[in-house]
Enzyme design. Structure first.
Site, PDB file in Angstrom:
ATOM      1  N   CYS A 162       0.807  -1.227   0.000  1.00  0.00           N
ATOM      2  CA  CYS A 162       0.000   0.000   0.000  1.00  0.00           C
ATOM      3  C   CYS A 162       0.838   1.275   0.000  1.00  0.00           C
ATOM      4  CB  CYS A 162      -0.950  -0.012   1.197  1.00  0.00           C
ATOM      5  SG  CYS A 162      -1.958  -1.511   1.253  1.00  0.00           S
ATOM      6  N   HIS A 302      -2.726   8.217   5.955  1.00  0.00           N
ATOM      7  CA  HIS A 302      -2.935   6.872   5.397  1.00  0.00           C
ATOM      8  C   HIS A 302      -4.275   6.328   5.884  1.00  0.00           C
ATOM      9  CE1 HIS A 302      -1.902   3.060   3.647  1.00  0.00           C
ATOM     10  NE2 HIS A 302      -2.007   2.438   4.805  1.00  0.00           N
ATOM     11  N   GLU A 313      -0.411   5.292  13.240  1.00  0.00           N
ATOM     12  CA  GLU A 313      -0.066   6.480  12.460  1.00  0.00           C
ATOM     13  C   GLU A 313      -0.124   7.723  13.334  1.00  0.00           C
ATOM     14  OE1 GLU A 313      -1.103   8.702   8.212  1.00  0.00           O
ATOM     15  OE2 GLU A 313      -2.527   7.249   9.032  1.00  0.00           O
ATOM     16  N   LYS A 334      -9.610   7.898   2.369  1.00  0.00           N
ATOM     17  CA  LYS A 334     -10.058   6.525   2.114  1.00  0.00           C
ATOM     18  C   LYS A 334     -11.471   6.288   2.630  1.00  0.00           C
ATOM     19  CE  LYS A 334      -5.447   4.400   2.151  1.00  0.00           C
ATOM     20  NZ  LYS A 334      -4.675   5.624   2.473  1.00  0.00           N
ATOM     21  N   HIS A 339      -9.767   1.766  -0.149  1.00  0.00           N
ATOM     22  CA  HIS A 339      -8.311   1.629  -0.158  1.00  0.00           C
ATOM     23  C   HIS A 339      -7.876   1.001  -1.478  1.00  0.00           C
ATOM     24  CE1 HIS A 339      -4.289   1.161   0.957  1.00  0.00           C
ATOM     25  NE2 HIS A 339      -4.388   0.442   2.051  1.00  0.00           N
ATOM     26  N   PHE A 399       1.977  -3.367   3.843  1.00  0.00           N
ATOM     27  CA  PHE A 399       2.395  -4.665   4.354  1.00  0.00           C
ATOM     28  C   PHE A 399       3.879  -4.876   4.038  1.00  0.00           C
ATOM     29  CE2 PHE A 399      -1.915  -7.138   4.168  1.00  0.00           C
ATOM     30  CZ  PHE A 399      -2.401  -6.336   5.186  1.00  0.00           C
TER      31      PHE A 399
END
Length: 413
Positions: A162, A302, A313, A334, A339, A399
């Site tokens: 991502c 994010h 975050e 998002k 996403h 990831f």
């Protein structure tokens, strides 16, 4: 010598619209791109999640059939957004050897791969298309864009989950700084709303299961968030050295002031709860921009709407900005787009640049009650950013512990 790198063109095909302006308009209107999936495979496989944020305009509505049939949907979206960005930039005149492509995907041609596997099992090897491998390979999107525009400086691919397309934008910044090109098309794409990915993310308990209310399922920072919503699409930027852009009289949207890329080396799926890699990426981006934390006027976070990811975050941002983090307008887009995995950073870069252009922070929808553990100043309605120079950071984390941050500054202030 540090060069100024500027943004002269943008394109997007997203769950909110088939172009960058349409996507931006949908975002400002507080629209959600999430909806029920109308595919027979949802019921066939008894998927526990029955919705996603598919692209609003299908590629076959834009691309000519001979072009589309030789590309996986992920490459189709990439080409569509790159074509829009190129037109938006005024079709820069640049020698092919000075035009590069930095493009990204998180997964690549999953539809091509798994359709070919079904064909092999059901109909035998002779019926597998000869173009299967060129269509499924992760660098297919970058290759398609480079061949369409005859970009011969380089055609590079990032696949860092991502964080992919934000990392590609940072790579473009570095490649332009290094003098490897005068113009770069950068961005990212994803078309992975497939039964296998929906099933896998569901097994991981990463997806929201609000099947009865898709439009409100993605709710970053809300106390009742329960996972992210899969999205689809692509976004592209045309980036140039300031010298090249001014020489051709280009309209300049903003400056790509800096970028940072780091790794957590912590866990394959979980963020470092202390946010060390993420905060270092922000610090690096600001250092390259010649800026300090107090210069930042807006953050596109994010913020995927997962119970674990959103707080980590916040921890990272607080390390960078201290108590001032509670006063910086934060957008978690998002909530509207879902996403887009490897394409999400590029789309959020477009939103960050348009926030600078319009001096307006876009809204975050679907928050029923702010999580008290994340006391950020989240934008609920479109919010003016005020006069003076703007410095916006856009965060992407993936990831594998990948962290990428891009910093955009208003141009000419």
């Amino acid at each position: 010598m540090t060069k100024k790198i500027v943004v002269t063109g943008m394109g997007a095909s997203s769950p909110l619209g088939g172009t960058a302006p349409d996507s931006w308009a949908g975002l400002l209107a507080g629209t959600s791109g999430a909806r029920a999936l109308e595919h027979d495979w949802v019921a066939k496989y008894e998927l526990p999640v029955t919705f996603a944020a598919e692209a609003k305009v299908r590629p076959e509505e834009v691309l000519e059939r001979p072009v589309a049939k030789r590309l996986d949907p992920s490459s189709q979206f990439a080409l569509i957004s790159a074509m829009e960005a190129w037109e938006d930039a005024g079709r820069p005149e640049v020698a092919p050897e000075r035009l590069g492509v930095d493009y990204a995907t998180g997964i690549g041609g999953v539809w091509t791969l798994l359709d070919a596997w079904d064909t092999l099992r059901e109909r035998g090897p002779r019926r597998v298309l000869p173009m299967t491998v060129p269509m499924l390979m992760p660098n297919a999107a970058s290759a398609a864009v480079s061949m369409h525009f005859e970009a011969r400086a380089f055609a590079r691919t990032v696949a860092s989950a991502c964080a992919s397309s934000t990392e590609s934008i940072v790579n473009a910044y570095e490649h332009l700084q290094a003098g490897l090109a005068d113009v770069v098309i950068a961005g990212g794409t994803e078309s992975a709303i497939h039964p296998i990915t929906v099933a896998s993310f569901s097994s991981m308990q990463a997806l929201s299961r609000r099947n009865d209310s898709p439009e409100t399922a993605s709710r970053p920072y809300s106390v009742d968030r329960d996972g992210f919503v899969m999205g689809e699409g692509a976004a592209s930027l045309v980036l140039e050295t300031e010298e090249h852009a001014l020489a051709r009289g280009a309209r300049i949207y903003a400056e790509l002031a800096g970028g940072g890329v780091t790794a957590d080396s912590y866990h394959i799926t979980a963020n470092d709860p202390e946010g060390r890699g993420a905060s270092r990426a922000v610090h690096i981006a600001l250092e390259r921009a010649g800026a300090v934390p107090d210069d930042v006027t807006h953050i596109n976070a994010h913020a995927t709407s997962t119970p674990v990811g959103d707080p980590s975050e916040y921890v990272a941002l607080r390390e960078v900005f201290g108590e001032r983090v509670h006063d910086i307008p934060v957008s978690a887009t998002k909530a509207s787009t879902g996403h887009l995995l490897g394409g999400t950073g590029a789309l959020e870069a477009v939103f960050s640049i348009l926030a600078i252009r319009d001096r307006k922070a876009p809204p975050t929808i679907n928050i029923t009650e702010m999580d008290p553990a994340i006391p950020l100043k989240v934008v609920g309605e479109p919010q003016p950013l005020g006069a003076g120079s703007q410095l916006v950071i856009s965060n992407s984390f993936g990831f594998g512990g990948h962290n990428a941050v891009a910093a955009f500054r208003s141009y000419g202030d």
